[in-house]
Design a protein around this motif. Structure first.
Motif, mmCIF file in Angstrom:
data_model
loop_
_atom_site.group_PDB
_atom_site.id
_atom_site.type_symbol
_atom_site.label_atom_id
_atom_site.label_comp_id
_atom_site.label_asym_id
_atom_site.label_seq_id
_atom_site.Cartn_x
_atom_site.Cartn_y
_atom_site.Cartn_z
ATOM 1 N N VAL A 51 36.381 43.239 27.142
ATOM 2 C CA VAL A 51 35.588 42.027 27.379
ATOM 3 C C VAL A 51 35.882 41.478 28.770
ATOM 4 O O VAL A 51 34.966 41.112 29.513
ATOM 5 C CB VAL A 51 35.875 40.964 26.292
ATOM 6 C CG1 VAL A 51 35.194 39.645 26.625
ATOM 7 C CG2 VAL A 51 35.439 41.466 24.920
ATOM 8 N N LEU A 52 37.165 41.418 29.142
ATOM 9 C CA LEU A 52 37.511 40.954 30.489
ATOM 10 C C LEU A 52 36.870 41.832 31.557
ATOM 11 O O LEU A 52 36.313 41.322 32.541
ATOM 12 C CB LEU A 52 39.034 40.948 30.666
ATOM 13 C CG LEU A 52 39.800 39.832 29.975
ATOM 14 C CD1 LEU A 52 41.302 40.057 30.135
ATOM 15 C CD2 LEU A 52 39.405 38.481 30.519
ATOM 16 N N ALA A 53 36.927 43.157 31.373
ATOM 17 C CA ALA A 53 36.345 44.078 32.353
ATOM 18 C C ALA A 53 34.840 43.896 32.463
ATOM 19 O O ALA A 53 34.275 43.984 33.568
ATOM 20 C CB ALA A 53 36.680 45.515 31.972
ATOM 21 N N PRO A 61 45.563 37.873 36.383
ATOM 22 C CA PRO A 61 45.396 36.454 36.747
ATOM 23 C C PRO A 61 45.650 35.511 35.561
ATOM 24 O O PRO A 61 46.134 34.397 35.749
ATOM 25 C CB PRO A 61 43.940 36.349 37.204
ATOM 26 C CG PRO A 61 43.554 37.734 37.583
ATOM 27 C CD PRO A 61 44.342 38.636 36.686
ATOM 28 N N LEU A 62 45.359 35.969 34.375
ATOM 29 C CA LEU A 62 45.621 35.134 33.198
ATOM 30 C C LEU A 62 47.114 34.960 32.969
ATOM 31 O O LEU A 62 47.570 33.888 32.580
ATOM 32 C CB LEU A 62 44.985 35.751 31.953
ATOM 33 C CG LEU A 62 43.460 35.803 31.922
ATOM 34 C CD1 LEU A 62 42.985 36.531 30.684
ATOM 35 C CD2 LEU A 62 42.878 34.409 31.986
ATOM 36 N N ALA A 63 47.875 36.026 33.203
ATOM 37 C CA ALA A 63 49.318 35.957 33.011
ATOM 38 C C ALA A 63 49.967 35.021 34.028
ATOM 39 O O ALA A 63 50.988 34.406 33.737
ATOM 40 C CB ALA A 63 49.931 37.353 33.121
ATOM 41 N N GLU A 64 49.356 34.896 35.216
ATOM 42 C CA GLU A 64 49.898 34.031 36.249
ATOM 43 C C GLU A 64 49.592 32.561 35.986
ATOM 44 O O GLU A 64 50.246 31.684 36.544
ATOM 45 C CB GLU A 64 49.316 34.427 37.616
ATOM 46 C CG GLU A 64 49.742 35.816 38.048
ATOM 47 C CD GLU A 64 48.953 36.312 39.251
ATOM 48 O OE1 GLU A 64 48.096 35.552 39.755
ATOM 49 O OE2 GLU A 64 49.202 37.449 39.669
ATOM 50 N N THR A 65 48.617 32.280 35.143
ATOM 51 C CA THR A 65 48.232 30.908 34.837
ATOM 52 C C THR A 65 49.268 30.291 33.909
ATOM 53 O O THR A 65 49.627 30.872 32.906
ATOM 54 C CB THR A 65 46.858 30.881 34.160
ATOM 55 O OG1 THR A 65 45.908 31.524 35.002
ATOM 56 C CG2 THR A 65 46.407 29.458 33.903
ATOM 57 N N ALA A 66 49.735 29.111 34.250
ATOM 58 C CA ALA A 66 50.730 28.430 33.415
ATOM 59 C C ALA A 66 50.107 28.005 32.098
ATOM 60 O O ALA A 66 48.925 27.644 32.049
ATOM 61 C CB ALA A 66 51.287 27.215 34.142
ATOM 62 N N ASP A 67 50.876 28.019 31.023
ATOM 63 C CA ASP A 67 50.377 27.660 29.702
ATOM 64 C C ASP A 67 50.060 26.182 29.577
ATOM 65 O O ASP A 67 49.257 25.774 28.754
ATOM 66 C CB ASP A 67 51.403 28.037 28.621
ATOM 67 C CG ASP A 67 51.480 29.526 28.421
ATOM 68 O OD1 ASP A 67 50.485 30.222 28.717
ATOM 69 O OD2 ASP A 67 52.533 29.993 27.958
ATOM 70 N N ASP A 68 50.700 25.349 30.390
ATOM 71 C CA ASP A 68 50.505 23.908 30.264
ATOM 72 C C ASP A 68 49.320 23.375 31.074
ATOM 73 O O ASP A 68 49.110 22.193 31.140
ATOM 74 C CB ASP A 68 51.771 23.155 30.639
ATOM 75 C CG ASP A 68 52.244 23.457 32.053
ATOM 76 O OD1 ASP A 68 51.757 24.444 32.639
ATOM 77 O OD2 ASP A 68 53.091 22.709 32.567
#
Length: 69
Positions: A51-53, A61-68
């Motif tokens: 789906v992302l592709a 980029p999602l992993a780099e985004t902070a959870d808060d």
């Protein structure tokens, strides 16, 4: 309409049959939706990465985004 025994109300029923019909329709809405989804399900599933592709994205980029955020 209220039933009475010894001058105390025991319980009541709605004198309006339209109310009962609306309640039955509301009760059946979820089972009908589940059934229609089961009948139309092809069994094909898409992975999150697929789906992302499809939208030109990756997990990095999602992993780099902070959870808060």
């Amino acid at each position: 309409m209220v039933d009475h025994r010894d001058a105390r109300p025991l319980g009541g029923t709605d004198a309006n049959p339209l109310t009962e019909i609306k309640e039955v329709i509301a009760d059946l809405r979820d089972p009908v939706l589940v059934h229609s989804r089961m009948v139309s399900d092809s069994g094909r599933r898409s992975s999150f990465d697929d789906v992302l592709a499809a939208f030109g994205h990756t997990r990095e980029p999602l992993a780099e985004t902070a959870d808060d955020e």
